[in-house]
Design a protein around this motif. Structure first.
Motif, PDB file in Angstrom:
ATOM      1  N   ARG A  76      32.105  38.969  34.254  1.00 31.83           N
ATOM      2  CA  ARG A  76      32.344  39.943  33.199  1.00 31.83           C
ATOM      3  C   ARG A  76      32.136  39.367  31.805  1.00 31.83           C
ATOM      4  NH1 ARG A  76      34.471  44.687  34.233  1.00 31.83           N
ATOM      5  NH2 ARG A  76      35.840  44.686  32.421  1.00 31.83           N
ATOM      6  N   CYS A  83      28.294  39.925  31.411  1.00 30.39           N
ATOM      7  CA  CYS A  83      27.811  41.302  31.531  1.00 30.39           C
ATOM      8  C   CYS A  83      27.802  41.981  30.164  1.00 30.39           C
ATOM      9  CB  CYS A  83      28.696  42.090  32.499  1.00 30.39           C
ATOM     10  SG  CYS A  83      28.147  43.796  32.729  1.00 30.39           S
ATOM     11  N   THR A  84      26.669  42.628  29.852  1.00 33.57           N
ATOM     12  CA  THR A  84      26.538  43.348  28.585  1.00 33.57           C
ATOM     13  C   THR A  84      26.346  44.847  28.790  1.00 33.57           C
ATOM     14  OG1 THR A  84      24.168  42.897  28.528  1.00 33.57           O
ATOM     15  CG2 THR A  84      25.604  41.342  27.362  1.00 33.57           C
ATOM     16  N   LYS A 103      31.225  47.440  31.432  1.00 32.03           N
ATOM     17  CA  LYS A 103      30.884  46.242  32.190  1.00 32.03           C
ATOM     18  C   LYS A 103      30.781  46.627  33.665  1.00 32.03           C
ATOM     19  CE  LYS A 103      32.357  43.036  28.893  1.00 32.03           C
ATOM     20  NZ  LYS A 103      31.774  41.794  28.560  1.00 32.03           N
TER      21      LYS A 103
END
Length: 69
Positions: free
Chosen positions: A7, A10-11, A31
């Motif tokens: 996480r 994650c973008t 996310k």
């Protein structure tokens, strides 16, 4: 096979959701989260992981050895 989402990396591009919508979805923080890994095949999981622009999807074997990225 185990699949995890980092996480921190994650973008929210959501390529994983596009490739495997039965497995991944975006949460309220935009996310990726895993909703059901059993609903798809290994090839689809690999394509989802390789499609992640930030290498946030991690694939491990059953013994915990990281296979991707």
């Amino acid at each position: 096979m185990k699949v995890k989402v980092d996480r921190e990396k994650c973008t929210g591009v959501a390529n994983c959701v596009a490739v495997a919508p039965d497995v991944f979805e975006l949460d309220e923080e935009n996310k990726a989260i895993i909703i059901d890994i059993a609903s798809t095949d290994e090839d689809t999981l690999w394509r989802a992981a390789k499609g992640c622009t930030k290498d946030a999807i991690i694939i491990e074997d059953d013994d915990g050895k990281q296979l991707y990225p």
